[in-house]
Each structure stands twice: as structure tokens, then as C-alpha cells.
Design a protein around this motif. Sequence first.
Motif, mmCIF file in Angstrom:
data_model
loop_
_atom_site.group_PDB
_atom_site.id
_atom_site.type_symbol
_atom_site.label_atom_id
_atom_site.label_comp_id
_atom_site.label_asym_id
_atom_site.label_seq_id
_atom_site.Cartn_x
_atom_site.Cartn_y
_atom_site.Cartn_z
ATOM 1 N N LEU A 26 0.669 -1.149 -0.029
ATOM 2 C CA LEU A 26 -0.078 0.284 -0.076
ATOM 3 C C LEU A 26 0.833 1.312 0.120
ATOM 4 O O LEU A 26 1.999 1.366 0.540
ATOM 5 N N SER A 27 0.548 2.131 -0.776
ATOM 6 C CA SER A 27 1.109 3.478 -0.818
ATOM 7 C C SER A 27 0.835 4.439 0.468
ATOM 8 O O SER A 27 1.524 5.350 0.836
ATOM 9 N N HIS A 28 -0.160 4.289 0.817
ATOM 10 C CA HIS A 28 -0.826 4.973 2.097
ATOM 11 C C HIS A 28 -1.617 4.142 2.979
ATOM 12 O O HIS A 28 -2.201 3.012 2.482
ATOM 13 N N PRO A 29 -1.650 4.595 4.157
ATOM 14 C CA PRO A 29 -2.732 3.744 4.952
ATOM 15 C C PRO A 29 -4.256 3.574 4.480
ATOM 16 O O PRO A 29 -4.494 4.627 3.934
ATOM 17 N N GLY B 150 -7.932 4.361 3.571
ATOM 18 C CA GLY B 150 -8.930 5.181 4.114
ATOM 19 C C GLY B 150 -8.332 6.696 4.031
ATOM 20 O O GLY B 150 -9.189 7.563 4.397
ATOM 21 N N THR B 151 -6.950 6.702 3.570
ATOM 22 C CA THR B 151 -6.474 8.299 4.052
ATOM 23 C C THR B 151 -6.231 8.846 2.576
ATOM 24 O O THR B 151 -5.956 10.097 2.487
ATOM 25 N N ALA B 152 -6.311 8.161 1.379
ATOM 26 C CA ALA B 152 -5.695 8.712 0.225
ATOM 27 C C ALA B 152 -6.428 7.672 -0.858
ATOM 28 O O ALA B 152 -6.714 6.727 -0.648
ATOM 29 N N CYS B 153 -6.515 8.387 -2.215
ATOM 30 C CA CYS B 153 -7.125 7.673 -3.108
ATOM 31 C C CYS B 153 -6.264 7.717 -4.423
ATOM 32 O O CYS B 153 -5.880 8.735 -4.770
ATOM 33 N N GLU B 154 -6.074 6.660 -5.030
ATOM 34 C CA GLU B 154 -5.174 6.494 -6.238
ATOM 35 C C GLU B 154 -6.174 5.479 -7.136
ATOM 36 O O GLU B 154 -6.244 4.293 -6.669
ATOM 37 N N TYR B 155 -6.667 6.243 -8.135
ATOM 38 C CA TYR B 155 -7.721 5.216 -9.057
ATOM 39 C C TYR B 155 -6.740 3.814 -9.558
ATOM 40 O O TYR B 155 -5.782 4.318 -10.135
ATOM 41 N N CYS B 156 -7.507 2.880 -9.326
ATOM 42 C CA CYS B 156 -6.694 1.700 -10.089
ATOM 43 C C CYS B 156 -7.758 0.650 -10.320
ATOM 44 O O CYS B 156 -8.591 0.232 -9.419
ATOM 45 N N ASN B 157 -7.901 0.381 -11.703
ATOM 46 C CA ASN B 157 -8.977 -0.638 -12.091
ATOM 47 C C ASN B 157 -8.450 -2.130 -11.418
ATOM 48 O O ASN B 157 -9.569 -2.847 -11.132
ATOM 49 N N ALA B 158 -7.272 -2.375 -10.973
ATOM 50 C CA ALA B 158 -7.085 -3.660 -10.412
ATOM 51 C C ALA B 158 -7.555 -4.028 -9.145
ATOM 52 O O ALA B 158 -8.119 -4.897 -8.919
#
Length: 344
Positions: free
Chosen positions: A7-10, A12-20
Motif C-alpha cells: 500500500l502506498s498510503h494507510p 482510507g487516507t488517500a485515493c489512487e484510482y486503479c482498475n485492479a
Amino acid sequence: SLASVKLSHPAGTACEYCNANYDLLGLVIEAASGQPYADYVQDHILTPLEMGHTYASRDIARKNGLAMGHRYWFARPIAAPDLPIVQRSLPSGQLISTTEDMARYLSAHLNEGRYGDTQVLSGSGIEALHRGAVEYRKMGVSAGRYAMGWFDGEIGGRRVVWHSGAMPDFGAFMALFPEQRMGLVLLFNACQWWYNPVLLEAGMGAAAVLAGEQYAPTPYFAALPLMLRGQLLIPMLQMAEVAATLGLLRRGGPAPGRSAGGDLKVGRHLLLPLIPNLVAALMLRSVLGKRGRYLKLYMPDYWWLATISGSFALVWSFLRTGLVVGARKKVPAKSTGRPGSRQE
């Protein structure tokens, strides 16, 4: 495949859109239900909502009037009848529908999960789907708060819940105004990666009109076709540079100089043309890297241009250098003509 991904962030703290993420969720649904994902969606969503013209298979959709999809090549839509779409990514997209069927789907979202006498999801479940959890920023610009597959934002002071999506040959946009109980869906049968902002702006513009707001398109609408057609300048400039080099060689090539000015002239003819060629050669990195297959599918014009022009630039850089250096060696050095020198 994802066992080593961190995970790049804990959570629930950030959103990185990813279809996977949604493809993985589809596997979770299959494991929990014991059904293929397409069958689960058919039984729990499409059939209860009477979405009789929504399909998980292109082959079945074609038999029932599927529109012809198009991909943009240098801003011109070209029919794309047989694209190699990967079926296993169905949970993150690729469901095929009509505006009438999608209107039923949006109606359920606006009526606490109910369509007619059918309840497909609880009211609290619908609310959880729409409720933004964390701000989503795209290229540094806020796109609202990301919820469960929806973006939670505002238009003209009114709350709007929306989502857009793009395939190589199709695009879509949905928007809901929960408080006003209004919604819309737009379906496009032409797309390309560069056109995602255009489709999004068209959707947001239509949503703004539905909300009674004025909406002016950004300059991106007018600039994008010019930018895409401008890619054709790359091979044209390459051909012009080849013609200029051949003309230089026919004149005997750059003469070797014994002065700073002569060396500068040789450097101008030998080194400066290498710069744009090497820049064009760098385009190969994008098509040969991990995203090469994606670019070929979603940006076919750029993929072919980068492959052809980049390869040519790489070969021509070495060939041109050899030709210019060889021609320079054949030309005798001219005398500087300084006082006291002799010419024989």
C-alpha cells in the motif's frame, strides 16, 4: 500477482484510482458467491432492474445491435470492430448497456435501492456507495471526494455524485443529483485516452445544464484535435531533416575548420541535429515499457508514431553521424590565410 504489492498510503487516507482494485473485488465476489462475476451481476442487478439490453459479452451484444465503436487516430474517429478486449477485467468496466437500461439503474440509486417493487440494495447501502470518504486529486486538481465507485462533488452548490469511464472505443458518463432526484447518463461510441477529459467535460457540462447552471467549455476542447494532429509534424520534420542532410552531403559536407568558427560550424551540422533525433528516439521507451500494450490499445496513433518515428530516429542518428563525419574527412582543410603563411 498482487502478493508483493504494498500500500502506498494507510487504508482510507488517500485515493489512487486503479482498475485492479475492482478486478480483485470481482474475484472476491466470485469466491464468496460461488458464481462467475457476470452471472452474479445478471442475477442480482440486471434481472431485478429489468435491464434486458445490458450484456457482459460483446458477442451477445453484437447479436442485439451493439453500436460500432471507434478509436481516434490523430483526432479522426476510425471504426474499430475487433479490438482484443480482455474479458477478465469485466469487474472494472466493459459492461455493455443502453441509456434506457442505465436510466433504470440510476433510478434505483435515486430511490434508496428500489426499482418498482424490487429492492436491490438497502437505503443505507446506497448512502454508503455515494458518501465520499477522501479527497481525490487528479493532476493536482480536486475532483471531489471518492466514494465507492462514485465521485462525490458539487455543481452550482448542488451535490452531484458522478462517474465517467473510457474504453479504447467507447466512453460513458453518469451523474446523480440525490437531493433533486435527478440523473443523467451519456454513452459515446468513440474514445481514446487523450479524449477522457473531453468526455468528462461533456458529461459535467450536461450535468450543469440539468442543474440549471451555465457551463462554458474550456479551451481544451478546441486545442486537443490540433494537438493530436500536430503529432504528424514529427515525421514531417524528420523527412525535412533528412532532405537537409542529403543536400549538405551533395555540397561536400561541412568543411573541417582550423578556427573556433569552423569547429562551431561543424558542431552545428553534426551535433545539433542529433538532439531532436534523440528526443524522438526516447519515444520508444514508452511503447517498449510496461505500458506499451495499454498505449497500443488506448492511443493507437501515438503508439504507431512512437514506434516508427522513434525507431527511425534511433537508426538515423547513427547513420547521419557516420555520413557527416565521412564527408568531412574527404574535404581538404582550407588555409586560414593568415599573414606570413604560404599556399602551394
